[in-house]
Scaffold this motif. Sequence first.
Motif, PDB file in Angstrom:
ATOM      1  N   LYS A 192       0.838  -1.203   0.000  1.00  0.00           N
ATOM      2  CA  LYS A 192       0.000   0.000   0.000  1.00  0.00           C
ATOM      3  C   LYS A 192       0.871   1.251   0.000  1.00  0.00           C
ATOM      4  O   LYS A 192       0.538   2.253  -0.643  1.00  0.00           O
ATOM      5  CB  LYS A 192      -0.924  -0.012   1.220  1.00  0.00           C
ATOM      6  N   GLY A 193       2.000   1.205   0.726  1.00  0.00           N
ATOM      7  CA  GLY A 193       2.890   2.355   0.790  1.00  0.00           C
ATOM      8  C   GLY A 193       3.486   2.690  -0.561  1.00  0.00           C
ATOM      9  O   GLY A 193       3.460   3.855  -0.997  1.00  0.00           O
ATOM     10  N   ILE A 194       4.027   1.695  -1.255  1.00  0.00           N
ATOM     11  CA  ILE A 194       4.629   1.962  -2.564  1.00  0.00           C
ATOM     12  C   ILE A 194       3.562   2.365  -3.562  1.00  0.00           C
ATOM     13  O   ILE A 194       3.811   3.167  -4.473  1.00  0.00           O
ATOM     14  CB  ILE A 194       5.431   0.735  -3.055  1.00  0.00           C
ATOM     15  N   GLY A 195       2.337   1.829  -3.390  1.00  0.00           N
ATOM     16  CA  GLY A 195       1.240   2.230  -4.265  1.00  0.00           C
ATOM     17  C   GLY A 195       0.872   3.695  -4.076  1.00  0.00           C
ATOM     18  O   GLY A 195       0.582   4.403  -5.044  1.00  0.00           O
ATOM     19  N   ALA A 196       0.906   4.163  -2.812  1.00  0.00           N
ATOM     20  CA  ALA A 196       0.590   5.562  -2.530  1.00  0.00           C
ATOM     21  C   ALA A 196       1.648   6.484  -3.135  1.00  0.00           C
ATOM     22  O   ALA A 196       1.329   7.546  -3.695  1.00  0.00           O
ATOM     23  CB  ALA A 196       0.486   5.774  -1.023  1.00  0.00           C
ATOM     24  N   ASP A 222      14.316   2.492  -8.852  1.00  0.00           N
ATOM     25  CA  ASP A 222      15.510   2.739  -8.037  1.00  0.00           C
ATOM     26  C   ASP A 222      15.135   3.134  -6.611  1.00  0.00           C
ATOM     27  O   ASP A 222      15.812   2.752  -5.652  1.00  0.00           O
ATOM     28  CB  ASP A 222      16.374   3.831  -8.674  1.00  0.00           C
ATOM     29  N   THR A 223      14.043   3.892  -6.457  1.00  0.00           N
ATOM     30  CA  THR A 223      13.600   4.269  -5.109  1.00  0.00           C
ATOM     31  C   THR A 223      13.143   3.042  -4.335  1.00  0.00           C
ATOM     32  O   THR A 223      13.468   2.873  -3.156  1.00  0.00           O
ATOM     33  CB  THR A 223      12.461   5.305  -5.192  1.00  0.00           C
ATOM     34  N   TRP A 227      14.934   1.667  -0.774  1.00  0.00           N
ATOM     35  CA  TRP A 227      14.232   1.563   0.508  1.00  0.00           C
ATOM     36  C   TRP A 227      14.055   0.110   0.937  1.00  0.00           C
ATOM     37  O   TRP A 227      14.107  -0.189   2.125  1.00  0.00           O
ATOM     38  CB  TRP A 227      12.877   2.260   0.416  1.00  0.00           C
ATOM     39  N   GLY A 228      13.815  -0.778  -0.006  1.00  0.00           N
ATOM     40  CA  GLY A 228      13.601  -2.169   0.345  1.00  0.00           C
ATOM     41  C   GLY A 228      12.178  -2.434   0.804  1.00  0.00           C
ATOM     42  O   GLY A 228      11.445  -1.532   1.217  1.00  0.00           O
ATOM     43  N   GLY A 256      17.145   8.093  -0.157  1.00  0.00           N
ATOM     44  CA  GLY A 256      17.040   6.946   0.720  1.00  0.00           C
ATOM     45  C   GLY A 256      16.595   7.340   2.116  1.00  0.00           C
ATOM     46  O   GLY A 256      16.416   8.527   2.417  1.00  0.00           O
ATOM     47  N   PRO A 257      16.418   6.375   3.008  1.00  0.00           N
ATOM     48  CA  PRO A 257      15.954   6.666   4.369  1.00  0.00           C
ATOM     49  C   PRO A 257      16.849   7.649   5.121  1.00  0.00           C
ATOM     50  O   PRO A 257      16.347   8.467   5.903  1.00  0.00           O
ATOM     51  CB  PRO A 257      15.968   5.284   5.045  1.00  0.00           C
TER      52      PRO A 257
END
Length: 307
Positions: A192-196, A222-223, A227-228, A256-257
């Motif tokens: 859900k996070g990557i979808g947002a 690449d993002t 993040w993984g 990145g983080p």
Amino acid sequence: MSSEVIAKPPSRDASEKEQESYPPIVPGASLLLALRLANRPILLIGGGVVASQRLYFLLESSAHITIISPGPLHPSIQYRIDDPATSPQITWLNRPYLGRQDEVKVKDYDLVMTAIDDNDLSKETCELCREEKVMVNVADIPPQCDFYFGAQLRKGPLQILISTGGLGPRSGAMIRDLILRVLPSDIEDSIKGIGALRADLRKRAPGVGGQLGQERMDWMKDTSDTWGLDLMRRFNDEELRKEILDKGWESRKIIGPNDLSGVASTWTQRIWSMVGQRDWTVGMGGFGLGVAVTSLGVMILQRQGRL
């Protein structure tokens, strides 16, 4: 000295090397697709346990299902018909299916599925569907199936299909259970996070194809890799997504983080990813218990003169 790199056309040797890396074609596979069946008409012939399994997946896909079968139906089918939450998706014709003589015509449906004990009627239904070019699934008869169900796993937006090409449904289910055991319990939060984040990016960079579309795809890839899977769940934070897009996408950089303001150190992030956002109290409790047990062991060994 110029640092410019001049692109060269591939040589004959390079082309042959590339060809060696192409995967071989192994015929006989099924084309695995995710069908969007919302509000699409589906014909389900049968009212037993197999039909009940088909009905479950069809309801989850938001299809409209016409069931032809005399009662009594399998209890779970009757439950779905009586349940106000699912009854609008179902039309039940309480009678046997009559094949070619039936007033219901397979050409009026997007998919047809039979789950009945009458092999002759199943074969006739298959022939009707092939004549009308409607895809059909005949339960337990692979040669009469244009598609298979397979073993399915769903966790929120994540869906996994295990297909054995109709050869071993039980082995497919066993493989599905193996996958389920190794999946993180909150994997759906990461998806859900990557979808947002992807949805927000498409608002900033709309359109399909072209250079902008390729840049958008490359940046998202690449993002995601940076993040993984574990940390993607943090993309559910709207402010964090905005910061990633402002600092990253607008400058065509990968953030990145550790590049964000107010983000914990790498060591803290590693602990966070191992413990998990939801189960941190359990993880810290286990850590504290481990420390206590270790301390007690050291004290005992000291008293025994072993340390």
